[in-house]
Design a protein around this motif. Structure first.
Motif, mmCIF file in Angstrom:
data_model
loop_
_atom_site.group_PDB
_atom_site.id
_atom_site.type_symbol
_atom_site.label_atom_id
_atom_site.label_comp_id
_atom_site.label_asym_id
_atom_site.label_seq_id
_atom_site.Cartn_x
_atom_site.Cartn_y
_atom_site.Cartn_z
ATOM 1 N N TYR A 151 14.521 -47.998 14.882
ATOM 2 C CA TYR A 151 15.608 -47.752 13.918
ATOM 3 C C TYR A 151 16.937 -47.917 14.649
ATOM 4 O O TYR A 151 17.010 -47.878 15.880
ATOM 5 N N LYS A 156 17.879 -52.844 8.075
ATOM 6 C CA LYS A 156 17.037 -51.960 7.276
ATOM 7 C C LYS A 156 16.088 -51.184 8.179
ATOM 8 O O LYS A 156 15.425 -51.764 9.029
ATOM 9 N N ASN A 157 16.023 -49.879 7.985
ATOM 10 C CA ASN A 157 15.109 -49.050 8.766
ATOM 11 C C ASN A 157 14.947 -47.697 8.091
ATOM 12 O O ASN A 157 15.617 -47.390 7.105
ATOM 13 N N ARG A 160 18.184 -45.323 7.650
ATOM 14 C CA ARG A 160 19.101 -45.740 6.589
ATOM 15 C C ARG A 160 18.468 -45.547 5.212
ATOM 16 O O ARG A 160 19.130 -45.114 4.265
ATOM 17 N N THR A 161 17.174 -45.865 5.101
ATOM 18 C CA THR A 161 16.473 -45.682 3.831
ATOM 19 C C THR A 161 16.503 -44.220 3.399
ATOM 20 O O THR A 161 16.746 -43.906 2.223
ATOM 21 N N ASN A 164 20.090 -43.195 2.282
ATOM 22 C CA ASN A 164 20.424 -43.767 0.973
ATOM 23 C C ASN A 164 19.656 -43.086 -0.153
ATOM 24 O O ASN A 164 20.204 -42.787 -1.216
ATOM 25 N N ASP A 294 28.010 -46.615 6.240
ATOM 26 C CA ASP A 294 27.602 -46.604 4.833
ATOM 27 C C ASP A 294 28.689 -46.044 3.929
ATOM 28 O O ASP A 294 28.671 -46.251 2.712
#
Length: 296
Positions: A151, A156-157, A160-161, A164, A294
Motif C-alpha cells: 500500500y 489503488k490500495n 485508500r479504499t 474512501n 484525497d
C-alpha cells in the motif's frame, strides 16, 4: 543506470521518488511505452536505457480479474518478466523482480520460508509462481523478492479504499481471518535500492541469486489493518466508521485468498543486510499523506 519498469504503479512510483531524492541515475518506463503484452516494447525500452541493473516493478495485479483474463495475467507475470530476464542475462545485468505471497496457499500456519513448497490457489498466484520458475531457469543474475499487502499514498490500495469507503458508510465489514503483513511501498523501494547498492558495492555474488521474502515486520489481519488505518486517520479529524470483523466465507471472491500468508524475511537480512520496518511504523505518514491528497 537503473531501469525501473512499472513506474506508474505503487512500487514504481516509490522507486522513482527515492532515486530522485538520492541522486541515483535511472530510467523509468510504464505503459504504453513499456507493456508486457507487447514483447517488442520490452526489448526497445531495454535497448534504449542500456541499464546496468533492472528493477521490475511491473506486473498484472488484478487478483480476481485474472481468473477471466488469464492471457493478460500470464503476460504480465510470467512471459513478460521472463523476456526481460533473458535480456538481462544476455547483457550480464542484475535483475531484481518482485513477486508475491500469493504463490502460497496460506495453509502452513506459520510464516513461510523461501524453500517452502508453493501452492497458488488462483490464476494470479499461479502466473507469479510460473514467472519465478521461468526467471530462475535462465542464467540471469536474478533476485526475486516476494512481498505482500503493498500500500502507499499513490494508486489503488487497501488503505485508500478503506478511507474512501469510510467517508460514505458508517459501517464497514472487513475480513478478520486472513493474516499477513502490510508492506509500505516506500519501505519496499528503499529495501530494493539497498540491495542494488550492495550488488554494486560487492559485485555479483552467487548467494544473491534466488528468492527472498521482503515484507514489513510484524503481522495483522485485514480487519486489524483497517482499524489501524482509521485510528491514524482519526488523529487528523477523520470520522471513522464502525469496523465489523467478518469471516472470509462472509465475503466471497472469485479467487481464494491465502488465510495466512506471513513471510519469514530472515534470509533477506542474512544475505543483503536488509530488513523492512514494522508495518505500524510507516503507516502514520502514509495515512497523513493520503488524507491530504484525497482532500485536495
Amino acid at each position: 543506470m537503473i531501469l525501473i519498469t512499472g513506474a506508474s504503479g505503487q512500487l514504481g512510483d516509490a522507486l522513482v521518488k527515492l532515486c530522485r531524492e538520492r541522486g541515483i541515475e535511472f530510467t523509468a518506463v510504464a505503459r504504453p511505452e513499456f507493456d508486457f503484452e507487447k514483447p517488442e516494447s520490452i526489448s526497445a525500452c531495454f535497448a534504449a536505457a542500456k541499464p546496468d541493473l533492472v528493477i521490475n516493478a511491473a506486473a498484472y495485479t488484478a487478483v480476481d480479474k485474472a481468473e477471466a483474463d488469464q492471457e493478460a495475467a500470464k503476460a504480465g507475470n510470467h512471459t513478460g518478466p521472463l523476456a526481460l530476464a533473458q535480456l538481462c542475462a544476455a547483457a550480464d545485468v542484475p535483475f531484481i523482480h518482485v513477486s508475491t505471497d500469493y504463490v502460497f496457499d496460506g495453509d502452513k500456519g506459520a510464516p513461510y520460508v523461501e524453500t517452502d513448497p508453493t501452492g497458488p490457489t488462483g490464476v494470479y498466484g499461479a502466473t507469479k509462481r510460473d514467472g519465478e520458475e521461468a526467471i530462475l531457469a535462465t542464467n540471469a543474475k536474478a533476485v526475486i523478492l516476494r512481498t505482500a499487502w503493498v500500500y502507499s499514498a499513490h494508486g489503488k490500495n487497501f488503505a485508500r479504499t478503506m478511507l474512501n469507503a469510510g467517508r460514505k458508510m458508517p459501517l464497514l465489514r472487513v475480513v478478520a481471518d486472513q493474516r499477513g503483513t502490510p508492506t509500505a511501498a516506500p519501505d519496499l523501494a528503499a529495501a530494493i535500492l539497498a540491495i542494488a547498492a550492495k550488488i554494486r558495492a560487492t559485485g555479483w555474488q552467487p548467494e544473491y541469486r534466488g528468492i527472498f521474502h521482503a515484507t514489513g515486520a510484524g503481522e495483522t489481519t485485514w480487519h486489524g489493518f483497517a482499524c489501524a488505518i482509521f485510528a491514524e486517520a482519526a488523529k487528523h479529524g477523520y470520522k471513522a466508521p464502525e469496523v465489523q470483523a467478518i469471516a472470509t466465507a462472509d465475503w466471497p471472491t472469485p479467487t481464494r485468498r491465502p488465510p495466512d500468508s506471513r513471510l519469514d524475511c530472515a534470509k533477506l537480512t542474512q544475505v543483503f543486510g536488509v530488513s523492512l520496518p514494522d508495518w505500524q511504523v510507516t503507516l502514520p505518514g502514509i495515512i497523513d499523506t493520503l488524507l491530504v491528497l484525497d482532500a485536495s
